[in-house]
Design a protein around this motif. Structure first.
Motif, mmCIF file in Angstrom:
data_model
loop_
_atom_site.group_PDB
_atom_site.id
_atom_site.type_symbol
_atom_site.label_atom_id
_atom_site.label_comp_id
_atom_site.label_asym_id
_atom_site.label_seq_id
_atom_site.Cartn_x
_atom_site.Cartn_y
_atom_site.Cartn_z
ATOM 1 N N UNK A 180 0.824 -1.210 0.000
ATOM 2 C CA UNK A 180 0.000 0.000 0.000
ATOM 3 C C UNK A 180 0.859 1.262 0.000
ATOM 4 N N UNK A 181 1.975 1.226 0.702
ATOM 5 C CA UNK A 181 2.887 2.368 0.762
ATOM 6 C C UNK A 181 3.443 2.678 -0.618
ATOM 7 N N UNK A 182 3.894 1.654 -1.311
ATOM 8 C CA UNK A 182 4.459 1.859 -2.640
ATOM 9 C C UNK A 182 3.381 2.348 -3.610
ATOM 10 N N UNK A 183 2.160 1.848 -3.477
ATOM 11 C CA UNK A 183 1.053 2.346 -4.306
ATOM 12 C C UNK A 183 0.893 3.856 -4.156
ATOM 13 N N UNK B 71 -5.958 2.827 -10.593
ATOM 14 C CA UNK B 71 -5.437 2.221 -11.823
ATOM 15 C C UNK B 71 -4.264 1.301 -11.519
ATOM 16 N N UNK B 72 -3.381 1.734 -10.632
ATOM 17 C CA UNK B 72 -2.224 0.918 -10.265
ATOM 18 C C UNK B 72 -2.642 -0.360 -9.541
ATOM 19 N N UNK B 73 -3.689 -0.280 -8.750
ATOM 20 C CA UNK B 73 -4.155 -1.452 -8.002
ATOM 21 C C UNK B 73 -4.624 -2.574 -8.920
ATOM 22 N N UNK B 74 -4.970 -2.229 -10.144
ATOM 23 C CA UNK B 74 -5.439 -3.256 -11.083
ATOM 24 C C UNK B 74 -4.288 -4.110 -11.613
ATOM 25 N N UNK B 75 -3.040 -3.699 -11.317
ATOM 26 C CA UNK B 75 -1.871 -4.466 -11.759
ATOM 27 C C UNK B 75 -0.963 -4.699 -10.556
ATOM 28 N N UNK B 76 -1.326 -5.594 -9.652
ATOM 29 C CA UNK B 76 -0.562 -5.802 -8.418
ATOM 30 C C UNK B 76 0.877 -6.225 -8.662
ATOM 31 N N UNK B 77 1.153 -6.845 -9.802
ATOM 32 C CA UNK B 77 2.523 -7.259 -10.084
ATOM 33 C C UNK B 77 3.463 -6.102 -10.318
#
Length: 376
Positions: A110-113, A338-344
């Motif tokens: 979550x921090x990096x997100x 948008x970033x959460x949709x690509x967890x990798x």
């Protein structure tokens, strides 16, 4: 022998002198910070490594608006000016003052997100985790030899945490926390360390360790350059309960909150019984805090917002603050979703950042071992 001295034992004149000394030290730090900021403006684009920066956070829970206004926006500003940036996810520091790591993997993710959503670019900034860079942590050992027990116990963070333990023994990790921070800064030869006023002693401890290493182990040669503090102009924000904004108190407005959650948190924020809204930080701290929060997002003076709300009272003030915060975070939240949709992607960013940080740390450790005659 150490004695505990209370305020009543000091004559007023001595108290005034102590306070004056602290103010003078802070004023000098602000002057140096202003000069550093100007040099960054003038030269960072053409000489990024000269202004290499180290900053970071502990992954203990969601980042909030205090982080966003006080540090994240400034990190992106410096990165965009050309400052070479290292952003530390300080996972080892999670256990300085707690018994368990909790959901640390989730918190790191979550921090990096939030870093990425705020605009920290992994192509231009190195995002890495403490535990993934062994040579960084190995630097703590020689640095400990350059620091006294008295200095560590005098550090404000250590003193504050010790006071909160209620007689519980102080862990070795918490006691040596300032040395770990010094290793974080010096492993990558950071010259710029963005901090608030309360973190200045940590930078001074790092400067002392760098200076002592050069004198004691490097025969006066400059292995480590003493870093400089870049002070934030953003005032300390209070939480919704009128206390210091803190993840542990649950009084924050989190970056990952929805617009409705943000509105609910602000509606529940403490104010006072006076209808007319005025900006008086000392007499009306809770109201002043909300005005400051709105002003930082809107780019306006809190006094101007107070004048505009006028007799609208706390309800209208909270409406203004809610709109300012939600609009100010709209772009951040959209990028985050948008970033959460690509967890990798987060895993890739950390893996590549850890690799870059290890390369830098290995070079620094090799130099330290060579200077100390420990290459066998």
């Amino acid at each position: 022998m150490t004695t505990t001295v209370t305020r009543d034992e000091f004559p007023d004149q001595i108290h005034d002198e102590v306070h004056s000394d602290e103010s003078a030290t802070y004023a000098a730090a602000r002057e140096r910070s202003a000069v550093l900021d100007q040099l960054i403006d003038e030269h960072a684009a053409s000489d990024s490594s000269r202004f290499r920066m180290l900053t970071g956070d502990r992954p203990t829970g969601p980042l909030h608006v205090g982080h966003y206004l006080g540090s994240l926006r400034n990190r992106v500003r410096l990165q965009d000016k050309g400052v070479e940036t290292f952003v530390l996810v300080a996972d080892y520091q999670v256990i300085t003052d707690r018994d368990v790591v909790g959901e640390i993997g989730h918190h790191v993710h979550q921090l990096v997100l939030d870093y990425l959503a705020a605009g920290i670019d992994p192509e231009r900034s190195t995002i890495f985790a403490h535990s993934a860079v062994p040579p960084l942590n190995q630097l703590v050992l020689p640095f400990l030899s350059l620091t006294t027990d008295t200095e560590l116990r005098r550090n404000p963070t250590v003193k504050d945490e010790l006071a909160l333990t209620g007689g519980r023994p102080l862990s070795g990790l918490l006691l040596t926390y300032p040395v770990h921070q010094a290793a974080d800064i010096l492993f990558c030869h950071a010259r710029v360390v963005p901090v608030g006023r309360d973190q200045l002693p940590h930078v001074e401890q790092t400067r002392a360790i760098a200076r002592r290493f050069n004198q004691r182990y490097a025969a006066g040669h400059s292995v480590f350059t003493e870093p400089e503090a870049l002070l934030s102009d953003v005032p300390l924000l209070l939480g919704t309960d009128g206390q210091k904004m803190s993840k542990s108190r649950g009084n924050t407005i989190n970056l990952r909150d929805t617009a409705d959650q943000t509105a609910a948190r602000i509606r529940g924020a403490r104010t006072d019984s006076e209808r007319r809204i005025t900006f008086e930080p000392i007499a009306r701290p809770e109201v002043a805090n909300l005005l400051t929060l709105a002003g930082l997002f809107l780019g306006e003076a809190p006094e101007a917002i107070a004048e505009r709300v006028g007799n609208g009272g706390a309800r209208q003030l909270k409406d203004v603050v809610t709109e300012a915060v939600n609009e100010g975070l709209r772009g951040h939240r959209a990028r985050r979703a948008e970033l959460e949709r690509d967890p990798g992607f987060v895993s890739t960013v950390l893996r590549e950042g850890n690799a870059r940080a290890n390369e830098v740390a290995e070079r620094t450790l090799a130099t330290v071992r060579a200077v100390m005659g420990m290459t066998y």
